[in-house]
Design an enzyme around this catalytic site. Structure first.
Site, PDB file in Angstrom:
ATOM      1  CB  SER A  43      -0.838   0.016   1.288  1.00 38.98           C
ATOM      2  OG  SER A  43       0.052   0.133   2.399  1.00 38.98           O
ATOM      3  CE  LYS A  60      -2.605  -0.248   4.120  1.00 40.26           C
ATOM      4  NZ  LYS A  60      -2.205  -0.976   5.327  1.00 40.26           N
ATOM      5  CB  ALA A 111      -0.363  10.736  12.277  1.00 41.33           C
ATOM      6  CD  GLU A 115       7.320   6.434   9.772  1.00 38.48           C
ATOM      7  OE1 GLU A 115       6.861   6.120   8.668  1.00 38.48           O
ATOM      8  OE2 GLU A 115       8.464   6.139  10.157  1.00 38.48           O
ATOM      9  CG  ASP A 154       5.161  -5.300  12.237  1.00 35.87           C
ATOM     10  OD1 ASP A 154       5.087  -4.919  11.060  1.00 35.87           O
ATOM     11  OD2 ASP A 154       6.247  -5.409  12.866  1.00 35.87           O
TER      12      ASP A 154
END
Ligand SMILES: C[C@@H](Nc1nc2c(c3cc(-c4cn[nH]c4)ccc13)C(=O)N=C/C2=C\CC1CC1)C(C)(C)C
Length: 311
Positions: A43, A60, A111, A115, A154
């Site tokens: 993706s 996404k 967001a 990250e 994950d």
């Protein structure tokens, strides 16, 4: 429609009681797609602005042909179902899902602060107060998922995003597993996570459970404090060897309580880990001295400490 004195305006049939439009199915043309935010294995995540409202989301986008060729349809449906089932301030929210002839589209929370990994790398690790706050938010998010019978499988700093308010948003449920209520064996056998965060039990008997997400939390705690993951070999095989031998060492300068917390989680026997399901679950972590002074309730309403690197 004019309101007469005695007769208040009746909402027209297309409006519900308080005049809101019922959620209309969205289509691709409702959005302008912008810069790429991240690339997954199947993706791409791009910025998406809803034309009618100006609201900015993350989209996404999955290529249908690729998904079918790689036999990943099941995983895509699992991710969509889990995203639709989880509702928590620290979990990324799915707003709409639709498709066109080539692609599937998931419209999700954006967001804007990216990250957590980027912040750890930029600052070389986080100051103790930041590490404490963000570790507490991660534990809170994972505790919620486990209460919803969901294993993430994950968890890692690139899957922990930061919202505009600098609170976390856990993402990437493409490899998560949601158990049914009455399912006896709450262990999953079908997936190995990212080498640096994979638990030893997954490498030896392929079984992942809540204690495997707990192991990843231990690895992230180490990385928040030191800037690097505890187990990092020159290749995946070397990394796995380090995990299986518990071969990691703290650099100087890690406060004793922080070090103790990591050492009590990164234990080869899953049941003996602080916070293991056998020991009552993640809530056990809250009582550890590293978290002394932290208010666990109402984290989403607290103001995060300003991001800073280690002293
Ligand atoms: C983890 C994911 N990366 C990302 N996934 C998402 C982002 C996202 C945003 C930035 C970003 C924002 N500003 N600067 C960077 C960087 C990476 C992102 C976002 O905002 N909203 C929803 C996301 C994902 C939701 C979807 C999984 C369900 C991978 C690497 C797999 C593409």
């Amino acid at each position: 429609q004019t309101a007469t004195a005695e007769q208040p305006p009746q909402p027209s049939p297309s409006q519900d009681a308080i005049g809101r439009q019922p959620a209309r199915k969205r289509v691709v043309s409702d959005f302008d797609f912008g810069r790429t935010l991240g690339e997954g294995s199947y993706s791409t995540v791009v910025e998406a602005t809803e034309r009618a409202t100006g609201r900015v989301y993350a989209a996404k986008i999955l290529d249908k042909r690729h998904i079918i060729k790689e036999k990943k349809i099941k995983y895509v449906n699992i991710e969509r179902d889990i995203l639709q089932a989880l509702h928590h301030p620290f979990v990324v929210r799915l707003h709409y899902a639709f498709q066109d002839s080539q692609s599937l589209y998931f419209i999700l929370d954006l967001a804007p602060n990216g990250e957590l990994l980027a912040w750890i790398r930029k600052l070389g690790g986080l100051a103790e107060a930041c590490a404490r706050f963000y570790l507490a938010e991660i534990i809170t998010a994972v505790e919620y998922m486990h209460a919803e019978r969901t294993l993430h499988r994950d968890i890692k700093p690139e899957n922990i995003l930061l919202g505009s308010n600098m609170h976390i948003l856990v993402t990437d449920f493409g490899t998560a597993k949601m158990f049914k209520k009455d399912e006896p064996d709450q262990r999953a056998y079908s997936f190995v996570g990212t080498a640096e965060y994979v638990s030893p039990e997954l490498l030896t008997d392929k079984a992942a459970d809540c204690n495997s997400d707990l192991w990843a939390i231990g690895c992230i705690a180490f990385q928040l404090l030191t800037g690097r993951p505890p187990f990092k070999g020159s290749n995946e095989y070397q990394t796995f060897q380090k995990v299986l031998k518990l071969d990691y060492a703290f650099p100087p300068g890690v406060p004793p309580h922080a070090r103790d917390l990591v050492e009590r989680i990164l234990v080869l026997d899953p049941a003996s880990r602080l916070g293991s399901t056998q020991r009552g679950g993640l809530r056990e972590l809250r009582a550890h001295p590293f978290f002394r002074g932290l208010e666990w309730h109402g984290l989403p309403a607290q103001t995060p400490p300003p991001m800073a690197g280690p002293a």
